[in-house]
Write an enzyme that holds these catalytic residues in place. Sequence first.
Site, PDB file in Angstrom:
ATOM      1  N   ASP A 102      32.451  41.172  39.261  1.00  0.00           N
ATOM      2  CA  ASP A 102      33.375  40.659  40.373  1.00  0.00           C
ATOM      3  C   ASP A 102      32.938  41.462  41.812  1.00  0.00           C
ATOM      4  O   ASP A 102      32.621  42.689  41.834  1.00  0.00           O
ATOM      5  CB  ASP A 102      34.718  41.471  40.293  1.00  0.00           C
ATOM      6  N   ASP A 204      35.399  37.638  45.168  1.00  0.00           N
ATOM      7  CA  ASP A 204      36.568  37.696  45.471  1.00  0.00           C
ATOM      8  C   ASP A 204      37.045  36.876  47.066  1.00  0.00           C
ATOM      9  O   ASP A 204      36.198  36.886  47.762  1.00  0.00           O
ATOM     10  CB  ASP A 204      37.010  39.284  45.617  1.00  0.00           C
ATOM     11  N   GLU A 267      36.387  32.686  44.267  1.00  0.00           N
ATOM     12  CA  GLU A 267      37.866  32.597  44.243  1.00  0.00           C
ATOM     13  C   GLU A 267      38.213  32.069  45.380  1.00  0.00           C
ATOM     14  O   GLU A 267      38.231  32.579  46.437  1.00  0.00           O
ATOM     15  CB  GLU A 267      38.384  33.849  44.130  1.00  0.00           C
ATOM     16  N   HIS A 328      44.592  37.383  36.648  1.00  0.00           N
ATOM     17  CA  HIS A 328      45.240  38.541  36.615  1.00  0.00           C
ATOM     18  C   HIS A 328      46.132  38.583  38.119  1.00  0.00           C
ATOM     19  O   HIS A 328      46.784  39.689  38.308  1.00  0.00           O
ATOM     20  CB  HIS A 328      44.263  39.727  36.756  1.00  0.00           C
ATOM     21  N   ASP A 329      46.242  37.290  38.742  1.00  0.00           N
ATOM     22  CA  ASP A 329      47.064  37.327  39.945  1.00  0.00           C
ATOM     23  C   ASP A 329      48.126  36.403  39.655  1.00  0.00           C
ATOM     24  O   ASP A 329      49.143  36.292  40.690  1.00  0.00           O
ATOM     25  CB  ASP A 329      46.256  36.954  41.273  1.00  0.00           C
TER      26      ASP A 329
HETATM   27  C1  NOJ Z   1      41.969  38.500  44.771  1.00  0.00           C
HETATM   28  C2  NOJ Z   1      42.184  39.286  43.554  1.00  0.00           C
HETATM   29  O1  NOJ Z   1      42.026  38.725  42.493  1.00  0.00           O
HETATM   30  C3  NOJ Z   1      43.394  40.083  43.749  1.00  0.00           C
HETATM   31  O2  NOJ Z   1      43.734  41.125  42.531  1.00  0.00           O
HETATM   32  C4  NOJ Z   1      43.289  41.101  44.707  1.00  0.00           C
HETATM   33  O3  NOJ Z   1      44.390  41.704  45.226  1.00  0.00           O
HETATM   34  C5  NOJ Z   1      42.914  40.342  46.021  1.00  0.00           C
HETATM   35  N1  NOJ Z   1      41.789  39.296  46.007  1.00  0.00           N
HETATM   36  C6  NOJ Z   1      42.417  41.273  47.146  1.00  0.00           C
HETATM   37  O4  NOJ Z   1      41.115  41.772  47.032  1.00  0.00           O
END
Ligand code: NOJ
Length: 539
Positions: A102, A204, A267, A328-329
Amino acid sequence: MSVTSRHRWWQRGILYEVYVRSWADASGDGVGDLRGIRSRLDHLAWLGVDAIWITPFFPSPMVDGGYDVADYTGVDPLFGTIGDFDALLAAAHDRSLRVILDLVPNHTSDRHPWFIESRASRSSPKRDWYLWRDPAPGGGPPNNWVSEFGGPAWEWDAATEQYYYHAFASAQPDLNWRHPQVRGAMYDAMRFWLDRGVDGFRVDVMWHMLKDEHFRDDPPNPDYRAGMAEYRSLIHAYSSDQPDVHEVVREMRAVLDGYDERLLIGEIYLPVDELVDYYGREGHEAHLPFNFHLIGTPWDARQIAVLIDRYEGALPEHAWPNWVLGNHDQPRVASRIGDAQARVAAMLLLTLRGTPTLYYGEELGLRDAEISPDRVTDVREESEPGRGLGRDPERTPMPWDASEHGGFTHGLPWLPLGELNRSRSVEAQRDDPGSMLTLHRRLIALRRAEPALAIGDYWPVHAGGDVLAYRRTHGGRDLLVALNLGSSHARLALPPGLGPFRVLLATIGSLEGGTCQRELELPANAGMILEPLASSDRR
Ligand code: NOJ
């Protein structure tokens, strides 16, 4: 060269997200770690996936679960040592599992030495590595930009009397990607890991990296309603997805292209038309801009069919599709659509055209766990409490067996496992022919065995009522996937020329081996993969 060998490993393959804090804890401190991952790699080899993406394990104050990086080329002692990483990488490669890291390039931790130096004075050589601005003419923040976590995206620094920009928490200052030294430093960090042998990066918030040079106000969102996350109050016309971000992505890709067969994932949460721009006009940007649209699209046959068509239609010619059900979000898929439909969703994910990414625990049917207020850890919950925006529920530890903490740790887990999830452990499901885990393993095995599923063409067949049906074809093989997205019995009249079929694999085991001539019976929550009867007879 065979047809299959024209495809890269990540086109044929299946990715699996390991949320490092929650997968396996070897040290006993209650937080997952690199040695823990190594100790459980055989699960992944057995499941049949091709690569793991490991969430950040770099030195971090952990304000945002490691997405606040204080050193891009180290390992946080919480997760182990660089030696543990090398051992994990070697062990993964021994099992033909690739490892994706990541990369968090948009922002650092406010404890990163770069930011400490930048904030030290206005004349610091690293001042311009971050986004510092004077107050607006009448005082207050320089513009109206809002943080993704809610509240103004600008933090006042009393010592140097300027604001700095943070798209996420104030402890996550955004880097200035217009500065050539920032680019160089991040590309060096990428090379550090590529030289060690990692197989690629998940980048990210790729669409956030550049912001409007003039820092213009974002316009208000006319569709904003009370109760929505504050971030949605604006249309992010100037604070993200700027045209010149594509140049940065091309540079990142060029770094990877200096090595063999490495993978660049972005992402990106954007509508389909803008999302596909991140493949690049000539295909020189991300290999896989993550496609999250199954997460937000209502679980409805027509709407999903429209999504697939729009996505397939928008893809540039050179682009390879990909699909995701969770991460995970996001609330877990089984919590969004229920246990029975989660099985159907697994079949959808693993039979669509394009690389699937599984989120750890999806293979077990894990659900969001209930987190009592005293166990909340996520900064997102703390920033806008009580609105269901916290991400702890989908990040709870992986249940491996029936022991006290599900075999996840010998210590006290950093988040509770949740009773229901504990009962869905790997051990409980591994030998059960009807389990979610077995369904995943069989779907994965079938996808690997059938080029029509792994790399074949996609043809829509039907979308109406609760039924979604499509064909996947390759080299004379013609498979039909029929999914009942509802909880009542449904029927699908086969279009002329299609069929008869035999059920090869179904979410409800008793349906397998059944045949159909002109009309397909689809019991509630049933999903099936069917092969033409004639060809199965010949085999
Ligand atoms: C995306 C990540 O998946 C998330 O978990 C994070 O809080 C934000 N980007 C900031 O890095």
